[in-house]
Design a protein around this motif. Structure first.
Motif, PDB file in Angstrom:
ATOM      1  N   GLN A   1     -24.775  51.151 111.291  1.00 32.10           N
ATOM      2  CA  GLN A   1     -24.383  51.343 112.692  1.00 32.10           C
ATOM      3  C   GLN A   1     -25.591  51.501 113.604  1.00 32.10           C
ATOM      4  OE1 GLN A   1     -21.278  54.467 112.167  1.00 32.10           O
ATOM      5  NE2 GLN A   1     -20.065  53.039 113.413  1.00 32.10           N
TER       6      GLN A   1
ATOM      7  N   THR B   1     -23.046  47.598 118.096  1.00 32.81           N
ATOM      8  CA  THR B   1     -21.817  47.036 118.652  1.00 32.81           C
ATOM      9  C   THR B   1     -20.667  47.038 117.652  1.00 32.81           C
ATOM     10  OG1 THR B   1     -22.427  44.790 117.998  1.00 32.81           O
ATOM     11  CG2 THR B   1     -23.108  45.507 120.206  1.00 32.81           C
ATOM     12  N   VAL B   2     -20.941  47.428 116.398  1.00 29.94           N
ATOM     13  CA  VAL B   2     -19.914  47.406 115.353  1.00 29.94           C
ATOM     14  C   VAL B   2     -19.378  48.817 115.121  1.00 29.94           C
ATOM     15  CG1 VAL B   2     -19.410  46.785 112.958  1.00 29.94           C
ATOM     16  CG2 VAL B   2     -21.085  45.459 114.262  1.00 29.94           C
TER      17      VAL B   2
ATOM     18  N   GLU C   1     -28.442  49.924 113.219  1.00 31.73           N
ATOM     19  CA  GLU C   1     -28.956  48.572 113.416  1.00 31.73           C
ATOM     20  C   GLU C   1     -27.963  47.663 114.135  1.00 31.73           C
ATOM     21  OE1 GLU C   1     -30.186  46.950 109.694  1.00 31.73           O
ATOM     22  OE2 GLU C   1     -31.742  48.445 109.392  1.00 31.73           O
ATOM     23  N   ASN C   2     -26.679  47.983 114.041  1.00 39.24           N
ATOM     24  CA  ASN C   2     -25.618  47.170 114.632  1.00 39.24           C
ATOM     25  C   ASN C   2     -24.749  48.046 115.527  1.00 39.24           C
ATOM     26  OD1 ASN C   2     -25.738  44.492 112.888  1.00 39.24           O
ATOM     27  ND2 ASN C   2     -26.035  46.215 111.504  1.00 39.24           N
TER      28      ASN C   2
ATOM     29  N   GLN D   1     -22.624  40.697 111.656  1.00 40.12           N
ATOM     30  CA  GLN D   1     -24.053  40.881 111.903  1.00 40.12           C
ATOM     31  C   GLN D   1     -24.609  39.939 112.980  1.00 40.12           C
ATOM     32  OE1 GLN D   1     -26.497  41.542 108.249  1.00 40.12           O
ATOM     33  NE2 GLN D   1     -24.596  41.040 107.168  1.00 40.12           N
TER      34      GLN D   1
ATOM     35  N   ASP E   1     -24.176  39.654 116.259  1.00 38.15           N
ATOM     36  CA  ASP E   1     -24.676  40.267 117.504  1.00 38.15           C
ATOM     37  C   ASP E   1     -26.118  40.753 117.347  1.00 38.15           C
ATOM     38  OD1 ASP E   1     -22.291  39.785 118.767  1.00 38.15           O
ATOM     39  OD2 ASP E   1     -21.606  41.870 118.759  1.00 38.15           O
ATOM     40  N   ARG E   2     -26.396  41.434 116.225  1.00 40.64           N
ATOM     41  CA  ARG E   2     -27.747  41.956 115.981  1.00 40.64           C
ATOM     42  C   ARG E   2     -28.756  40.819 115.870  1.00 40.64           C
ATOM     43  NH1 ARG E   2     -27.589  43.522 110.902  1.00 40.64           N
ATOM     44  NH2 ARG E   2     -28.911  41.851 110.151  1.00 40.64           N
TER      45      ARG E   2
END
Length: 187
Positions: free
Chosen positions: A103, A108-109, A105-106, A138, A140-141
């Motif tokens: 979370q 938006t998830v 690193e990402n 993944q 978006d990242r």
């Protein structure tokens, strides 16, 4: 007694020859007929071996798609799981750490949208593939880190999707190493 010992020694000698010489030579010969000459399905980029098709790798940089976690640190010499059950407190803490790291690193998830395979290790610890869902979550990242449009990256993922056998057996998968190599090749 002599009638039993001599046949047993002869039979032992025959099996030693078969097991120690004939069988290994036959397997070696069969391996030489294969595309990869029995050395594994190597993946090369510009003449340099970067990995193997059937063994997962760790990708820690945010600009790459992440593989499934490995209980054996992606060591092909000793595959295996953690052997910790879903109620084991150490295992649950490890999964929660992986969720928090994912979370971070990402961002938006949301937690419920994280595919379980991205936070749990497999039985072998060597899975080279992730599900289509795990790759798409993944995007978006990757798009943000590489400053590439989401649709372009999503199309790349969809282009290398390995569909289920006959469209029925198993999930759609993505080979993470292949995806990251193609990602690096994008301009």
């Amino acid at each position: 007694m002599k009638t039993h010992i001599l046949p047993a020694l002869r039979l032992s000698l025959v099996f030693i020859i078969i097991i120690a010489f004939v069988y290994p030579a036959a397997i070696y010969g069969i391996a030489q007929l294969q595309k990869d000459k029995g050395e594994g399905s190597k993946i090369s980029v510009k003449g340099k071996v970067v990995g193997f098709e059937l063994i997962g790798q760790s990708f820690t940089q945010a600009r790459y798609f992440q593989s499934r976690p490995s209980a054996v640190d992606y060591n092909g010499g000793g595959s295996g799981g953690s052997n910790k059950g879903p109620t084991n407190p150490e295992y649950l803490a490890q999964v929660e750490e992986r969720i928090a790291a994912f979370q971070k690193e990402n961002p938006t998830v949301n937690k419920p949208a994280i595919p379980s395979e991205l936070v749990t290790a497999s039985g072998s610890g060597l899975d080279p593939q992730i599900s289509l869902e795990a790759a798409l979550v993944q995007v978006d990242r990757i798009a943000s880190t590489r400053n590439i449009g989401k649709e372009k990256i999503k199309k790349l993922v969809m282009d290398i999707e390995n569909k289920p056998l006959f469209g029925l057996f198993g999930p759609s998968t993505i080979n993470v190493l292949d995806l990251n190599i193609r990602l690096d090749a994008l301009k």
